[in-house]
Design a protein around this motif. Sequence first.
Motif: not given
Length: 172
Positions: A159-172
């Motif tokens: 397994r890779t493990g969880v990858v995640a990203i916020s929704r919408g136009a803003e970045g981290l």
Amino acid sequence: MTNNDKDDLLSHTVSVLVDNESGVLARVVGLFSGRGYNIDSLTVAEVDHEDNLSKITIVTSGTRQVIEQIKAQLDRLVPVRRVVDLTIDGPSVEREMALVKVAGEGEHRVEALRIADIFRARVIDSSNSSFVFEVFGKAGKVDAFIKLMEPLGLVDVSRTGVVAISRGAEGL
């Protein structure tokens, strides 16, 4: 830990933007192990080659107080640029990938292929006696697929493990 404390445990996905340099991951993991916090999933990769930045995605669980303490301590580490709790800081998308090897013949092969079709898993390797499936989705979907493959001849899982990203136009 009382039963009430167990009921208050929350799972959180925390995204950490860090300088991509030697020892950063060890410092982040050391923060967790040194305080007895558990990491349920951990992924890390370079996300900006020009600025030399990597993103670490950590899934952990604890009480609200523990989660806040984890975020505050991560934020204080020198190579950390930003800490975002994707669980509470707005909508986000989470995915995990797994490679699942299943050995079987006859009806077990047919059943494994049927289940893979339902889960939209792809066959990426096949022999006369086994398959390797690639399955994507939320961790619960991956867990369910693996559980259904167990009685059919589950051999191995990666397994890779969880990858995640916020929704919408803003970045981290």
